[in-house]
Design a protein around this motif. Structure first.
Motif, short mmCIF file in Angstrom:
data_model
loop_
_atom_site.label_atom_id
_atom_site.label_comp_id
_atom_site.label_asym_id
_atom_site.label_seq_id
_atom_site.Cartn_x
_atom_site.Cartn_y
_atom_site.Cartn_z
N GLU A 107 0.83 -1.19 0.00
CA GLU A 107 0.00 0.00 0.00
C GLU A 107 0.87 1.25 0.00
O GLU A 107 1.89 1.30 0.68
CB GLU A 107 -0.85 0.03 1.26
N MET A 112 -3.84 5.86 5.48
CA MET A 112 -4.99 6.38 4.73
C MET A 112 -5.96 5.24 4.42
O MET A 112 -7.18 5.39 4.52
CB MET A 112 -4.50 7.02 3.42
N SER A 113 -5.41 4.07 4.08
CA SER A 113 -6.27 2.92 3.77
C SER A 113 -7.08 2.52 5.00
O SER A 113 -8.27 2.25 4.90
CB SER A 113 -5.42 1.73 3.32
N LEU A 116 -9.81 5.01 5.60
CA LEU A 116 -10.91 4.84 4.65
C LEU A 116 -11.74 3.59 4.97
O LEU A 116 -12.97 3.61 4.87
CB LEU A 116 -10.37 4.77 3.22
N GLN A 117 -11.06 2.52 5.38
CA GLN A 117 -11.80 1.31 5.76
C GLN A 117 -12.74 1.60 6.93
O GLN A 117 -13.88 1.17 6.96
CB GLN A 117 -10.83 0.19 6.15
N LEU B 8 -9.47 4.82 -2.25
CA LEU B 8 -10.57 3.96 -1.81
C LEU B 8 -10.41 2.55 -2.41
O LEU B 8 -10.62 1.53 -1.74
CB LEU B 8 -11.88 4.59 -2.28
N ARG B 10 -7.63 1.16 -3.24
CA ARG B 10 -6.52 0.49 -2.54
C ARG B 10 -6.98 -0.02 -1.17
O ARG B 10 -6.61 -1.10 -0.75
CB ARG B 10 -5.33 1.44 -2.38
N ALA B 11 -7.78 0.80 -0.51
CA ALA B 11 -8.25 0.41 0.84
C ALA B 11 -9.16 -0.81 0.77
O ALA B 11 -9.23 -1.58 1.72
CB ALA B 11 -8.98 1.58 1.48
N ARG B 13 -9.00 -3.30 -1.44
CA ARG B 13 -8.44 -4.38 -2.27
C ARG B 13 -8.83 -5.73 -1.69
O ARG B 13 -9.00 -5.86 -0.47
CB ARG B 13 -6.91 -4.29 -2.30
#
Lengths: 179, 102
Positions: A107, A112-113, A116-117, B8, B10-11, B13
């Motif tokens: 990543e 950030m991921s 967002l999750q 988004l 990538r999050a 995946r």
């Protein structure tokens, strides 16, 4: 011992081999829909297993490989929504327990991921599923509408609103972190 | 495609299912007659049933103890009444002849 040996004799060898192939090929997709929607690893596995067991029972009705993927997405989607409705719970965001990513690439911004999750998990159930199907499965609004059984226009509107909400929340949280 | 949507994507995946998922699923598919119990739905009732059984036992125990105490009190009262009755009979037996002599 092969697990196929345990599958009842009523199923043909070809069907059993097909089933194993389908599970291997689509397990990440089905599990990921459940995981991104429910954010509960054990529950996601349970839902994913139920989806494949239902496919095993209805294997004769599946027409071809393309239909299998469509069928699995639709059933996984509805099972997830039913789970949340039945328990009237919000998604549990235990991201420390997050499973490993299937994709090999790392990543660019793991923080950030995760943010967002977490924000996706806070969306209302239907909007959350639309976002999962749109950005995990790369489905267009027409396909999402067909899967959820709602008009495409509704999907476009809700996707737009959900994206707007996610953007605003993400920006606000980043400002709070930076200040 | 804007940057936010890429983030988004990538999050969200795809992730691998837990190890052994395929094998467990195939094994379950091989047991058509044994319906897998819904894990979480059964957990709560099991605890609830154990708790209810414990409470019922406790309530039953208390009630039985009260019943036993009541029975003991009743027996004591009956014994006391019996003794009193006997004593009254004895006294009466002494008093009645004395009155008759007068």
């Amino acid at each position: 011992m092969s697990h196929l040996a345990a599958i009842p004799a009523t199923a043909t060898t070809a069907a059993r081999a097909d089933f194993e192939q389908i599970v291997r090929e689509h397990s990440a997709m089905v599990f990921s829909i459940a995981w991104h929607y429910l954010h509960d690893r054990a529950l996601a596995e349970e839902v994913a297993q139920d989806v494949f067991l239902q496919l095993h029972r209805d294997l004769d009705r599946v027409e071809d490989a393309g239909h299998v993927k469509h069928w699995l997405r639709r059933v996984a989607t509805h099972r997830c929504i039913d789970q949340v409705r039945a328990r009237k719970t919000r998604a549990q965001v235990a991201l420390e327990d997050a499973p490993p990513l299937a994709a090999v690439e790392r990543e660019a911004d793991p923080l950030m991921s995760r943010l967002l999750q977490r924000l996706v998990a806070s969306l209302p159930p239907q909007a959350r599923m639309m976002i999962v199907l749109r950005y995990q499965e790369e489905m267009d609004p027409m396909e999402i509408a067909e899967t959820l059984g709602i008009p495409a226009r509704t999907v476009r509107t809700r996707l737009h609103r959900a994206l707007h909400l996610l953007r605003e929340k993400a920006a606000r949280q980043q400002r709070e972190v930076n200040s | 495609m804007n940057q936010f949507e890429d983030q988004l994507r990538r999050a969200l995946r795809p992730v691998d299912p837990p190890a052994g998922f395929v094998e467990r699923t195939l094994a379950l598919a091989g047991e058509p007659q044994r319906k897998r119990p819904p894990r979480r739905l059964l957990q709560f009732p099991r605890y609830a049933m154990a708790l209810a059984a414990s409470l019922a036992l406790a309530v039953f125990g208390l009630q039985y103890r009260e019943y036993q105490q009541g029975q003991q009190a009743k027996e004591q009262l009956m014994t006391a009444l019996h003794i009193t009755g006997s004593q009254l009979t004895q006294i009466q037996a002494k008093v009645v002849p004395a009155n008759a002599e007068k």
